[in-house]
Design a protein around this motif. Structure first.
Motif, short mmCIF file in Angstrom:
data_model
loop_
_atom_site.label_atom_id
_atom_site.label_comp_id
_atom_site.label_asym_id
_atom_site.label_seq_id
_atom_site.Cartn_x
_atom_site.Cartn_y
_atom_site.Cartn_z
N LEU A 186 0.81 -1.21 0.00
CA LEU A 186 0.00 0.00 0.00
C LEU A 186 0.85 1.26 0.00
O LEU A 186 1.84 1.37 0.72
CB LEU A 186 -0.90 -0.02 1.24
N GLY A 187 0.41 2.24 -0.80
CA GLY A 187 0.96 3.59 -0.73
C GLY A 187 2.46 3.66 -0.89
O GLY A 187 3.05 3.14 -1.85
N GLU A 188 3.13 4.32 0.08
CA GLU A 188 4.58 4.53 -0.01
C GLU A 188 5.36 3.22 0.05
O GLU A 188 6.51 3.16 -0.40
CB GLU A 188 5.04 5.48 1.10
N HIS A 199 3.05 3.12 -8.10
CA HIS A 199 3.01 4.26 -7.20
C HIS A 199 2.86 5.57 -7.99
O HIS A 199 2.05 6.44 -7.64
CB HIS A 199 4.27 4.31 -6.35
N ARG A 203 -0.26 8.17 -7.38
CA ARG A 203 0.13 9.06 -6.28
C ARG A 203 -0.65 10.38 -6.24
O ARG A 203 -0.68 11.05 -5.21
CB ARG A 203 1.62 9.35 -6.37
N ASP A 206 -6.04 10.93 -3.58
CA ASP A 206 -6.03 10.75 -2.13
C ASP A 206 -6.49 9.34 -1.75
O ASP A 206 -6.58 9.01 -0.56
CB ASP A 206 -6.89 11.81 -1.43
N ARG A 207 -6.78 8.52 -2.74
CA ARG A 207 -7.10 7.10 -2.52
C ARG A 207 -5.83 6.33 -2.86
O ARG A 207 -5.47 6.18 -4.02
CB ARG A 207 -8.27 6.68 -3.38
N ALA A 208 -5.14 5.84 -1.86
CA ALA A 208 -3.79 5.33 -2.02
C ALA A 208 -3.72 4.18 -3.02
O ALA A 208 -4.56 3.27 -2.99
CB ALA A 208 -3.25 4.86 -0.67
N ARG A 210 -2.27 0.66 -4.61
CA ARG A 210 -1.91 -0.57 -3.91
C ARG A 210 -1.76 -1.71 -4.91
O ARG A 210 -2.28 -1.65 -6.03
CB ARG A 210 -2.95 -0.94 -2.85
N VAL A 281 -5.35 1.47 -8.68
CA VAL A 281 -5.01 2.89 -8.59
C VAL A 281 -6.16 3.73 -9.11
O VAL A 281 -7.09 3.23 -9.75
CB VAL A 281 -3.75 3.22 -9.43
#
Length: 460
Positions: A186-188, A199, A203, A206-208, A210, A281
Motif C-alpha cells: 500500500l501507498g509509499e 506508485h 500518487r 487521495d485514494r492510495a 496498492r 489505482v
C-alpha cells in the motif's frame, strides 16, 4: 444475489424449444387448440420468439421458445435467453428440443436474464425461473453465472464506491469465500518494495495506490492472472474529454474479469496454484501527478518515457507483470481495458488476445466457440517493436501516430513478462447495447473461454 436454478417442481411449466425448420411437424402433432393459439400468436420457431399457451384453468399448459435455424443462431450468443426474457414470471422446465451440446450455454444464458444491478435502485422485475435441464451439472452452471455477476457488479459500481480500497475488499471477500489468502502493498510501501510505476500512476489521488495479491491452491501448475485495476481514469494531466471519461468507472474491468475467472477456478477446485495480481489505482489530477515527458524507471529497471499520461494502464501492469514473471509461472495471463484501438479493430463484443503460441491460440479459439465467449487472436508483431522505443528511454508508453495501438501496447507489456508463457487480453469490459442475457453495462469477456481452455492449456 446471482441467479440460480429453481427447485424441481411438478408445477413447472414445460418449455418446448422449437427450431424453425421443425416447427410445422411439431405443430401438426399438437391438439387443435394448441395449433390455433400458436398460429394466432404468430409463432414460427424463429429465434427469440416466445409464447405461453394457456390452460383451461388460467395457468399455462406449456411454453414455446423459438430456436431459429443454424444461420440465425450464428448471429446470437444466447438464443434461449431472448425467449426467456419474454415469458411471464413463473417456473419453467425444458421439456423438449434443446440440443444436449447447447444445454450449458443456453441454460447459462437463461440464468443471466435474471441479472439485475440493483444496488442503487429497487428493481421489482421478476425473471422467469428455470429448473436445471436433466443431465446438467447445475452447480457448475450456477458457478459460471455467479462469476459473471461478480464481474458485472464490480464494473457497474461507480468509482465513488469502487476505488482501490473497495476493489481490495472485493478481492478479500472472494478469498475468504474460497479459503484463499490475500496480501497488500500500500501507498509509499510500493516505492520501498520497488513498484515505482504503480506508485507513480496512483500518487495524485487521495485514494492510495496498492498492489493486491491473492493466492489459492498448493499443488499443480502455477497460473498467474494480472488484471488492470484503474478504478477511475481521468487521463491524468493529458485529461480525457468528457465524453471519453464518462465510462471510466469500467477501467478496472481487467481486474473485475480476473476476479471472475478466479472465482470459476476456485469454485471448480481446479488442481493448480493460482495467483491473482491487481495493481489498483486511480489516475487523478493534482500537484503530484506524473507529467508528459517524465522518464520513469520500472521494477524491471527499464526506463519509460511518458508521452501520454492517459496510457497509464500499461504502466501499472508492467510492474505487476514483472513481479509475476519473477516467480516463473507455467502460464501468465493479463487482462485489461487497455486501448481504444482494440475497439476500433474488433468492436465491443470480441476479446482480442495475444500469444506467441499457435497451439494456445487454437485451444482458446476452440473453447470460445462452444462457450459463447468470442475471442480474436491479434499478433505480437515484432517489426513494430521499434515503435515503442523512443530516443531518450528504453520504452515509450504512447507511440505517436496512432497506428497499431493495441499491438504496440501488447508489445510493451510483453517486455515485462520475461520468459513466461504469456497471454494478454485487451478487453472492453462493457456491453454498450442490451442483448439477450447481456444487459447494458459491465461485462465478463474472455474469462469463460479461458476457464474452458485451462485444463488443456495446463494439462490438468
Amino acid at each position: 444475489m446471482p441467479p440460480v436454478f429453481a427447485a424441481p417442481s411438478p408445477d413447472a411449466c414445460p418449455v418446448h424449444v422449437i427450431a424453425s425448420d421443425t416447427f410445422d411437424s411439431w405443430l401438426s402433432s399438437q391438439p387443435q387448440r394448441v395449433q390455433a393459439w400458436a398460429t394466432a400468436q404468430g409463432f414460427t420457431g424463429a429465434c427469440g420468439q416466445a409464447v405461453a399457451v394457456p390452460a383451461a384453468d388460467g395457468t399455462f399448459e406449456m411454453a414455446l421458445a423459438g430456436y431459429g435455424n443454424d444461420a440465425a443462431r450464428t448471429r446470437r450468443r444466447f438464443v434461449l435467453a431472448e425467449a426467456a426474457a419474454k415469458l411471464p414470471a413463473g417456473t419453467y422446465r425444458i421439456a423438449s428440443g434443446l440440443p444436449q451440446e447447447a444445454a450449458v450455454t443456453e441454460s447459462l444464458g437463461w440464468l443471466l436474464t435474471g441479472y439485475r444491478f440493483d444496488r442503487y435502485k429497487e428493481n421489482a422485475a421478476q425473471a422467469a425461473a428455470l429448473v436445471a435441464p436433466d443431465g446438467l451439472d447445475a452447480g457448475a452452471v450456477e458457478s459460471l453465472a455467479a462469476a459473471e455477476c461478480l464481474t458485472r457488479d464490480l464494473i457497474n459500481t461507480p468509482a465513488s464506491d469502487m476505488g482501490p480500497a473497495e476493489l481490495q475488499a472485493a478481492a478479500a471477500a472472494l478469498a475468504e469465500e474460497f479459503g484463499a489468502e490475500t496480501s497488500i502493498i500500500l501507498g509509499e510501501d510500493l516505492l520501498a518494495q520497488n513498484f515505482p510505476l504503480i506508485h507513480t500512476v496512483g500518487r495524485a489521488s487521495d485514494r492510495a495506490p496498492r498492489l493486491i495479491d491473492l493466492r489459492w491452491g498448493s499443488a499443480g501448475p502455477r497460473l498467474t492472472l494480472v488484471g488492470k485495476g484503474v478504478c477511475f481514469d481521468t487521463g491524468g494531466l493529458n485529461l480525457k474529454p468528457g465524453n471519453s471519461m464518462a465510462l471510466m468507472k469500467k477501467d478496472m474491468g481487467g481486474a473485475a474479469n480476473v476476479l471472475g475467472l478466479a472465482r470459476m477456478i476456485m469454485a471448480a477446485g481446479l488442481k493448480l496454484q493460482l495467483r491473482v495480481l491487481i495493481p489498483a489505482v486511480e489516475n487523478a489530477v493534482s500537484g503530484p501527478a506524473f507529467r508528459p515527458g517524465d522518464v520513469l524507471t520500472s521494477r524491471k529497471g527499464l526506463t519509460v518515457e511518458v508521452n501520454n499520461t492517459d496510457a497509464e494502464g500499461r504502466l501499472v501492469l508492467a510492474d505487476a507483470l514483472m513481479l509475476a514473471a519473477e516467480e516463473e509461472p507455467d502460464l501468465l495471463i493479463s487482462m485489461a481495458t487497455l486501448t481504444g484501438a482494440a475497439r476500433v479493430a474488433v468492436g465491443p463484443d470480441l476479446s482480442p488476445f495475444y500469444t506467441d503460441r499457435d497451439t494456445d491460440a487454437a485451444a482458446l479459439s476452440a473453447s470460445a466457440a462452444h462457450t459463447a465467449d468470442p475471442v480474436w487472436r491479434m499478433p505480437f508483431y515484432a517489426p513494430y517493436e521499434t515503435m515503442i522505443e523512443p530516443g531518450i528511454a528504453d520504452l515509450d508508453n504512447a507511440p505517436s501516430g496512432g497506428f497499431a495501438g493495441s499491438i504496440t501496447a501488447a508489445l510493451f507489456l510483453r517486455r515485462f513478462a520475461g520468459d513466461a508463457r504469456y497471454m494478454h487480453f485487451d478487453i472492453y469490459g462493457w456491453t454498450p447495447s442490451a442483448a439477450p442475457g447481456r444487459p447494458k453495462g459491465g461485462a465478463l469477456q474472455g474469462a469463460r473461454a479461458l476457464f474452458a481452455a485451462l485444463p488443456g492449456l495446463l494439462e490438468l
